[in-house]
Design a protein around this motif. Structure first.
Motif, PDB file in Angstrom:
ATOM      1  N   GLY A  74     -53.485  12.993  18.682  1.00 40.86           N
ATOM      2  CA  GLY A  74     -53.105  11.823  17.921  1.00 40.86           C
ATOM      3  C   GLY A  74     -54.174  10.758  17.818  1.00 40.86           C
ATOM      4  O   GLY A  74     -53.972   9.729  17.164  1.00 40.86           O
ATOM      5  N   GLN A  75     -55.323  10.966  18.441  1.00 37.72           N
ATOM      6  CA  GLN A  75     -56.407   9.981  18.428  1.00 37.72           C
ATOM      7  C   GLN A  75     -57.661  10.531  17.755  1.00 37.72           C
ATOM      8  O   GLN A  75     -58.768  10.065  18.008  1.00 37.72           O
ATOM      9  N   GLU A  76     -57.484  11.507  16.889  1.00 36.87           N
ATOM     10  CA  GLU A  76     -58.633  12.141  16.247  1.00 36.87           C
ATOM     11  C   GLU A  76     -59.392  11.150  15.362  1.00 36.87           C
ATOM     12  O   GLU A  76     -58.804  10.307  14.686  1.00 36.87           O
ATOM     13  N   LEU A  77     -60.699  11.266  15.398  1.00 32.03           N
ATOM     14  CA  LEU A  77     -61.564  10.575  14.442  1.00 32.03           C
ATOM     15  C   LEU A  77     -61.881  11.594  13.353  1.00 32.03           C
ATOM     16  O   LEU A  77     -62.826  12.377  13.482  1.00 32.03           O
ATOM     17  N   ASP A  78     -61.075  11.614  12.312  1.00 22.86           N
ATOM     18  CA  ASP A  78     -61.236  12.640  11.285  1.00 22.86           C
ATOM     19  C   ASP A  78     -61.062  12.089   9.867  1.00 22.86           C
ATOM     20  O   ASP A  78     -60.849  12.842   8.924  1.00 22.86           O
ATOM     21  N   ASP A  79     -61.159  10.772   9.720  1.00 25.40           N
ATOM     22  CA  ASP A  79     -60.964  10.120   8.432  1.00 25.40           C
ATOM     23  C   ASP A  79     -62.316   9.656   7.892  1.00 25.40           C
ATOM     24  O   ASP A  79     -62.899   8.696   8.424  1.00 25.40           O
ATOM     25  N   GLY A 125     -85.145   1.998  13.920  1.00 20.44           N
ATOM     26  CA  GLY A 125     -84.647   0.630  14.013  1.00 20.44           C
ATOM     27  C   GLY A 125     -83.576   0.449  15.071  1.00 20.44           C
ATOM     28  O   GLY A 125     -83.529   1.154  16.078  1.00 20.44           O
ATOM     29  N   VAL A 126     -82.688  -0.521  14.836  1.00 21.13           N
ATOM     30  CA  VAL A 126     -81.659  -0.906  15.807  1.00 21.13           C
ATOM     31  C   VAL A 126     -80.628   0.220  15.917  1.00 21.13           C
ATOM     32  O   VAL A 126     -79.911   0.514  14.964  1.00 21.13           O
ATOM     33  N   THR A 127     -80.541   0.816  17.107  1.00 19.03           N
ATOM     34  CA  THR A 127     -79.837   2.094  17.261  1.00 19.03           C
ATOM     35  C   THR A 127     -78.694   2.023  18.261  1.00 19.03           C
ATOM     36  O   THR A 127     -78.863   1.577  19.395  1.00 19.03           O
ATOM     37  N   ASN A 128     -77.549   2.485  17.814  1.00 19.47           N
ATOM     38  CA  ASN A 128     -76.420   2.784  18.694  1.00 19.47           C
ATOM     39  C   ASN A 128     -76.668   4.205  19.193  1.00 19.47           C
ATOM     40  O   ASN A 128     -76.474   5.173  18.470  1.00 19.47           O
ATOM     41  N   ALA A 129     -77.112   4.350  20.439  1.00 20.33           N
ATOM     42  CA  ALA A 129     -77.657   5.616  20.918  1.00 20.33           C
ATOM     43  C   ALA A 129     -76.614   6.638  21.333  1.00 20.33           C
ATOM     44  O   ALA A 129     -76.967   7.777  21.648  1.00 20.33           O
ATOM     45  N   HIS A 130     -75.339   6.264  21.322  1.00 25.40           N
ATOM     46  CA  HIS A 130     -74.278   7.221  21.679  1.00 25.40           C
ATOM     47  C   HIS A 130     -72.963   6.728  21.099  1.00 25.40           C
ATOM     48  O   HIS A 130     -72.364   5.772  21.607  1.00 25.40           O
ATOM     49  N   ASP A 131     -72.512   7.390  20.056  1.00 27.83           N
ATOM     50  CA  ASP A 131     -71.232   7.043  19.475  1.00 27.83           C
ATOM     51  C   ASP A 131     -70.666   8.239  18.738  1.00 27.83           C
ATOM     52  O   ASP A 131     -71.267   9.325  18.744  1.00 27.83           O
ATOM     53  N   HIS A 132     -69.494   8.052  18.131  1.00 25.42           N
ATOM     54  CA  HIS A 132     -68.824   9.129  17.400  1.00 25.42           C
ATOM     55  C   HIS A 132     -68.178   8.539  16.153  1.00 25.42           C
ATOM     56  O   HIS A 132     -67.373   7.603  16.247  1.00 25.42           O
ATOM     57  N   LEU A 133     -68.513   9.089  15.012  1.00 31.41           N
ATOM     58  CA  LEU A 133     -67.814   8.771  13.775  1.00 31.41           C
ATOM     59  C   LEU A 133     -66.712   9.794  13.514  1.00 31.41           C
ATOM     60  O   LEU A 133     -65.698   9.482  12.883  1.00 31.41           O
ATOM     61  N   PHE A 134     -66.944  11.019  14.007  1.00 32.27           N
ATOM     62  CA  PHE A 134     -65.953  12.088  13.915  1.00 32.27           C
ATOM     63  C   PHE A 134     -65.841  12.758  15.286  1.00 32.27           C
ATOM     64  O   PHE A 134     -66.852  13.068  15.919  1.00 32.27           O
ATOM     65  N   PHE A 135     -64.606  12.985  15.719  1.00 37.84           N
ATOM     66  CA  PHE A 135     -64.380  13.631  17.019  1.00 37.84           C
ATOM     67  C   PHE A 135     -62.913  14.036  17.083  1.00 37.84           C
ATOM     68  O   PHE A 135     -62.027  13.222  16.817  1.00 37.84           O
ATOM     69  N   ALA A 136     -62.651  15.289  17.421  1.00 36.25           N
ATOM     70  CA  ALA A 136     -61.278  15.772  17.520  1.00 36.25           C
ATOM     71  C   ALA A 136     -61.171  16.744  18.678  1.00 36.25           C
ATOM     72  O   ALA A 136     -61.862  17.762  18.710  1.00 36.25           O
ATOM     73  N   SER A 137     -60.320  16.424  19.639  1.00 36.70           N
ATOM     74  CA  SER A 137     -60.146  17.264  20.820  1.00 36.70           C
ATOM     75  C   SER A 137     -58.672  17.338  21.182  1.00 36.70           C
ATOM     76  O   SER A 137     -57.936  16.343  21.063  1.00 36.70           O
ATOM     77  N   ALA A 138     -58.261  18.505  21.661  1.00 36.75           N
ATOM     78  CA  ALA A 138     -56.885  18.673  22.122  1.00 36.75           C
ATOM     79  C   ALA A 138     -56.576  17.773  23.313  1.00 36.75           C
ATOM     80  O   ALA A 138     -55.411  17.512  23.613  1.00 36.75           O
ATOM     81  N   LEU A 139     -57.605  17.283  23.998  1.00 38.23           N
ATOM     82  CA  LEU A 139     -57.396  16.380  25.125  1.00 38.23           C
ATOM     83  C   LEU A 139     -57.001  14.980  24.675  1.00 38.23           C
ATOM     84  O   LEU A 139     -56.569  14.167  25.498  1.00 38.23           O
ATOM     85  N   LEU A 140     -57.186  14.690  23.387  1.00 35.46           N
ATOM     86  CA  LEU A 140     -56.863  13.363  22.853  1.00 35.46           C
ATOM     87  C   LEU A 140     -55.949  13.508  21.643  1.00 35.46           C
ATOM     88  O   LEU A 140     -56.298  13.132  20.519  1.00 35.46           O
TER      89      LEU A 140
END
Length: 300
Positions: A37-42, A20-35
């Motif tokens: 304080g902006q971790e997606l970890d909740d 179906g209707v697809t978001n073909a590139h996204d992130h629900l979780f993402f954590a990198s030392a390059l970012l």
């Protein structure tokens, strides 16, 4: 053994027609030392973001977070089950800068094996694609290593390969390596971030190779080139490449989760594109194209 093409979600394989209707590139979780304080970890915030996407009409989201960056596959499975949204997870490796050297050394000896296990293993949710990354305007030694491993994993499993192009660059060099030297079929390669380097001649040349082209914005990081997204897509559609185009949100920070967020793709971007390109074209980008791009006849 191979069969009909299927899309490998975190809850199991599905018929591409179910995506179906697809978001073909996204992130629900993402954590990198390059970012920092902006971790997606909740998990609660991820579920809320996915619910907003579903309420906007979305039925599938492809998370490009690779091995070692907090992809949280079990949480993806849980919130997919709770929200009813299909989720596709990734294996692979990002650019070397995202990892501590010790983390890379732990997987370096059998990188392809790590990818294959993530794609075909019997414990926990399985990945449905391999995500790797190029360097700025070049294929550096790390990118060559990870892309070679991705090609081996593709050969063993059939999995599609998704590539982060650093600021949208080195697209042709990536195709030359993956499809030319490593014999990955172009239709199994998805190049991301083409909107970050809005060069129409390069985009056209890349499209002519037969790979899928990901336009994964707008996001807070890409505002300098967001306004050129529309003309770039229109030019590719007029050149006959509408069947190769994918759309995504690429939310990589906690700030971007709320503004604009994954749902922005459907609440704002898709309607604007529909006015410029027509509903059938945009529907293909959101439904038919991802159903082909992420489907494969799995070999293991």
């Amino acid at each position: 053994m191979t069969g009909d093409p299927e899309i490998r979600t975190v809850l199991g394989d599905i018929d591409p027609a179910e995506l179906g209707v697809t978001n073909a590139h996204d992130h629900l979780f993402f954590a990198s030392a390059l970012l920092p304080g902006q971790e997606l970890d909740d998990p609660a915030a991820a579920a809320a973001a996915l619910s907003r996407f579903r309420e906007a009409g979305g039925t599938a989201l492809v998370q490009w977070t690779p091995h070692g960056l907090g992809r949280r596959m079990c949480e993806l499975a849980r919130i997919s089950r709770e929200t009813g949204v299909h989720l596709v997870g990734a294996t692979g490796l990002h650019r070397a800068e995202h990892y501590a050297p010790a983390a890379l050394s732990r997987v370096a000896d059998d990188l392809a094996g790590v990818f294959v296990e993530d794609l075909t293993g019997t414990t926990g949710p399985r990945a449905g694609l391999v995500k790797v990354a190029g360097a700025f305007h070049t294929i550096d030694s790390h990118a060559r290593l990870t892309m070679t491993a991705a090609a081996v994993a593709h050969e063993e499993t059939g999995a599609p390969i998704a590539v982060h192009l650093e600021l949208g660059t080195a697209g042709l060099e990536t195709v030359e390596l993956l499809c030319g030297k490593l014999d990955v079929p172009p239709e199994k390669v998805i190049l991301g971030h083409l909107n970050r380097n809005p060069d129409p001649a390069i985009q056209r040349e890349i499209a002519e190779t037969g790979v899928f082209l990901g336009f994964d914005g707008p996001s807070r990081a890409n505002h300098a080139t967001d306004w050129r997204l529309f003309d770039g897509l229109e030019a590719l559609v007029e050149a006959g490449h509408g069947g190769q185009l994918l759309l995504g949100g690429d939310t990589t920070t906690a700030a971007a989760r709320h503004q604009p967020g994954a749902a922005y793709l459907l609440t704002t971007l898709a309607p604007r594109l529909t006015k410029q390109l027509g509903g059938d074209v945009v529907t293909a980008m959101l439904v038919a194209n991802p159903a082909r791009a992420f489907a494969t006849s799995w070999l293991k």
